[in-house]
Motif scaffolding. Structure first.
Motif, PDB file in Angstrom:
ATOM      1  N   ASP A  16       0.824  -1.206   0.000  1.00  0.00           N
ATOM      2  CA  ASP A  16       0.000   0.000   0.000  1.00  0.00           C
ATOM      3  C   ASP A  16       0.861   1.260   0.000  1.00  0.00           C
ATOM      4  OD1 ASP A  16      -2.593  -1.401   0.426  1.00  0.00           O
ATOM      5  OD2 ASP A  16      -1.699  -1.912   2.360  1.00  0.00           O
ATOM      6  N   PRO A  17       0.318   2.367  -0.514  1.00  0.00           N
ATOM      7  CA  PRO A  17       1.047   3.642  -0.474  1.00  0.00           C
ATOM      8  C   PRO A  17       1.412   4.022   0.961  1.00  0.00           C
ATOM      9  CG  PRO A  17      -0.816   3.805  -1.959  1.00  0.00           C
ATOM     10  CD  PRO A  17      -0.956   2.497  -1.231  1.00  0.00           C
ATOM     11  N   GLY A  18       2.678   4.353   1.130  1.00  0.00           N
ATOM     12  CA  GLY A  18       3.185   4.692   2.456  1.00  0.00           C
ATOM     13  C   GLY A  18       4.013   3.578   3.057  1.00  0.00           C
ATOM     14  N   GLU A  19       3.990   2.389   2.426  1.00  0.00           N
ATOM     15  CA  GLU A  19       4.742   1.251   2.943  1.00  0.00           C
ATOM     16  C   GLU A  19       6.062   1.078   2.196  1.00  0.00           C
ATOM     17  OE1 GLU A  19       0.959  -1.501   4.294  1.00  0.00           O
ATOM     18  OE2 GLU A  19       2.077  -2.048   2.490  1.00  0.00           O
ATOM     19  N   ILE A  20       7.038   0.606   2.919  1.00  0.00           N
ATOM     20  CA  ILE A  20       8.292   0.195   2.300  1.00  0.00           C
ATOM     21  C   ILE A  20       8.239  -1.315   2.187  1.00  0.00           C
ATOM     22  CG2 ILE A  20      10.789   0.063   2.576  1.00  0.00           C
ATOM     23  CD1 ILE A  20      10.613   2.809   3.981  1.00  0.00           C
ATOM     24  N   VAL A  21       8.407  -1.793   0.950  1.00  0.00           N
ATOM     25  CA  VAL A  21       8.329  -3.220   0.657  1.00  0.00           C
ATOM     26  C   VAL A  21       9.573  -3.630  -0.130  1.00  0.00           C
ATOM     27  CG1 VAL A  21       5.797  -3.191   0.654  1.00  0.00           C
ATOM     28  CG2 VAL A  21       7.023  -2.836  -1.489  1.00  0.00           C
ATOM     29  N   TRP A  22       9.772  -4.929  -0.296  1.00  0.00           N
ATOM     30  CA  TRP A  22      10.926  -5.444  -1.029  1.00  0.00           C
ATOM     31  C   TRP A  22      10.474  -6.048  -2.345  1.00  0.00           C
ATOM     32  CZ3 TRP A  22      16.173  -5.651   0.346  1.00  0.00           C
ATOM     33  CH2 TRP A  22      16.477  -5.034   1.571  1.00  0.00           C
ATOM     34  N   THR A  23      11.214  -5.719  -3.415  1.00  0.00           N
ATOM     35  CA  THR A  23      10.915  -6.257  -4.738  1.00  0.00           C
ATOM     36  C   THR A  23      12.178  -6.211  -5.592  1.00  0.00           C
ATOM     37  OG1 THR A  23       9.344  -6.160  -6.587  1.00  0.00           O
ATOM     38  CG2 THR A  23      10.182  -4.061  -5.752  1.00  0.00           C
ATOM     39  N   TRP A  24      12.131  -6.871  -6.723  1.00  0.00           N
ATOM     40  CA  TRP A  24      13.250  -6.838  -7.665  1.00  0.00           C
ATOM     41  C   TRP A  24      13.171  -5.534  -8.448  1.00  0.00           C
ATOM     42  CZ3 TRP A  24      14.185  -6.786 -12.966  1.00  0.00           C
ATOM     43  CH2 TRP A  24      15.457  -7.175 -13.360  1.00  0.00           C
ATOM     44  N   VAL A  25      14.288  -4.805  -8.502  1.00  0.00           N
ATOM     45  CA  VAL A  25      14.351  -3.527  -9.213  1.00  0.00           C
ATOM     46  C   VAL A  25      15.434  -3.630 -10.287  1.00  0.00           C
ATOM     47  CG1 VAL A  25      14.830  -1.054  -9.003  1.00  0.00           C
ATOM     48  CG2 VAL A  25      13.573  -2.245  -7.192  1.00  0.00           C
ATOM     49  N   PRO A  26      15.067  -3.405 -11.549  1.00  0.00           N
ATOM     50  CA  PRO A  26      16.067  -3.475 -12.624  1.00  0.00           C
ATOM     51  C   PRO A  26      17.038  -2.302 -12.547  1.00  0.00           C
ATOM     52  CG  PRO A  26      13.955  -2.775 -13.499  1.00  0.00           C
ATOM     53  CD  PRO A  26      13.735  -3.101 -12.042  1.00  0.00           C
ATOM     54  N   TYR A  27      18.275  -2.563 -12.976  1.00  0.00           N
ATOM     55  CA  TYR A  27      19.253  -1.483 -13.072  1.00  0.00           C
ATOM     56  C   TYR A  27      18.852  -0.572 -14.223  1.00  0.00           C
ATOM     57  CZ  TYR A  27      22.288  -4.408 -10.154  1.00  0.00           C
ATOM     58  OH  TYR A  27      22.818  -5.166  -9.146  1.00  0.00           O
ATOM     59  N   GLU A  28      19.126   0.716 -14.077  1.00  0.00           N
ATOM     60  CA  GLU A  28      18.802   1.666 -15.143  1.00  0.00           C
ATOM     61  C   GLU A  28      19.618   1.419 -16.397  1.00  0.00           C
ATOM     62  OE1 GLU A  28      17.566   5.956 -13.987  1.00  0.00           O
ATOM     63  OE2 GLU A  28      19.087   5.315 -12.543  1.00  0.00           O
ATOM     64  N   PRO A  31      18.412  -3.043 -17.872  1.00  0.00           N
ATOM     65  CA  PRO A  31      17.158  -3.533 -17.292  1.00  0.00           C
ATOM     66  C   PRO A  31      17.036  -5.060 -17.227  1.00  0.00           C
ATOM     67  CG  PRO A  31      16.728  -1.778 -18.848  1.00  0.00           C
ATOM     68  CD  PRO A  31      18.182  -2.137 -18.983  1.00  0.00           C
ATOM     69  N   ALA A  32      17.910  -5.778 -17.924  1.00  0.00           N
ATOM     70  CA  ALA A  32      17.896  -7.238 -17.850  1.00  0.00           C
ATOM     71  C   ALA A  32      18.492  -7.720 -16.519  1.00  0.00           C
ATOM     72  CB  ALA A  32      18.669  -7.839 -19.009  1.00  0.00           C
ATOM     73  N   GLN A  33      19.196  -6.821 -15.838  1.00  0.00           N
ATOM     74  CA  GLN A  33      19.782  -7.149 -14.542  1.00  0.00           C
ATOM     75  C   GLN A  33      19.173  -6.244 -13.483  1.00  0.00           C
ATOM     76  OE1 GLN A  33      24.063  -7.619 -14.338  1.00  0.00           O
ATOM     77  NE2 GLN A  33      24.164  -7.567 -16.580  1.00  0.00           N
ATOM     78  N   GLY A  34      19.343  -6.615 -12.232  1.00  0.00           N
ATOM     79  CA  GLY A  34      18.825  -5.817 -11.137  1.00  0.00           C
ATOM     80  C   GLY A  34      19.117  -6.494  -9.823  1.00  0.00           C
ATOM     81  N   LYS A  35      18.404  -6.063  -8.791  1.00  0.00           N
ATOM     82  CA  LYS A  35      18.577  -6.690  -7.492  1.00  0.00           C
ATOM     83  C   LYS A  35      17.344  -6.476  -6.639  1.00  0.00           C
ATOM     84  CE  LYS A  35      21.073  -3.774  -4.373  1.00  0.00           C
ATOM     85  NZ  LYS A  35      22.365  -3.433  -3.796  1.00  0.00           N
ATOM     86  N   ASP A  36      17.233  -7.312  -5.634  1.00  0.00           N
ATOM     87  CA  ASP A  36      16.139  -7.204  -4.677  1.00  0.00           C
ATOM     88  C   ASP A  36      16.460  -6.038  -3.755  1.00  0.00           C
ATOM     89  OD1 ASP A  36      13.675  -8.467  -3.864  1.00  0.00           O
ATOM     90  OD2 ASP A  36      14.699  -9.022  -2.010  1.00  0.00           O
TER      91      ASP A  36
END
Length: 132
Positions: A16-28, A31-36
């Protein structure tokens, strides 16, 4: 696509808005790579998607000018249960992430409402997308 920003954390299994959560985020740069990583959910998008801003524990105050030259702007948000080591965190103000809520690995913690409002106010300045 419209962005609806607002503080609305709910103690459930949905990001929900206002929460900090964990997800995979692609590198700028690749975009084929990233990290949690932790992200701050700032709103919702059409189609049930969520809008978020990435967090880091790296201190960008020491290289603020260099970061700005590279088009990256950060704000300190302090510490919280989203980081098991309770390291100070910063939020990236000018990279809006469009995420599938099902891709969120785990729900974190609600950010203080006043800090959330400061983040949103500063992010509006940097986000060139008219949705924000």
């Amino acid at each position: 696509m419209s962005l609806r920003i607002g503080y609305a954390p709910v103690d459930d299994d949905y990001p929900d808005p206002g929460e900090i959560v964990w997800t995979w985020v692609p590198y700028e740069d690749d975009p084929a790579q990233g990290k949690d990583r932790p992200v701050l959910v700032i709103g919702t998008l059409d189609g049930g998607r969520i809008a978020a801003l990435q967090l880091t524990s790296k201190d960008h105050d020491v290289d603020e000018a260099q970061e700005a030259e590279q088009g990256r702007y950060w704000m300190d948000i302090g510490t919280g249960a989203w980081d098991s080591k309770r390291r100070p965190s910063e939020v990236r103000l000018n990279r809006l992430l469009d995420l599938d809520p099902d891709a969120v690995r785990r729900e974190g913690v609600a950010l203080d409402k006043q800090v959330f409002e400061q983040v949103v106010a500063l992010a509006r300045v940097y986000l060139t997308d008219s949705r924000a």
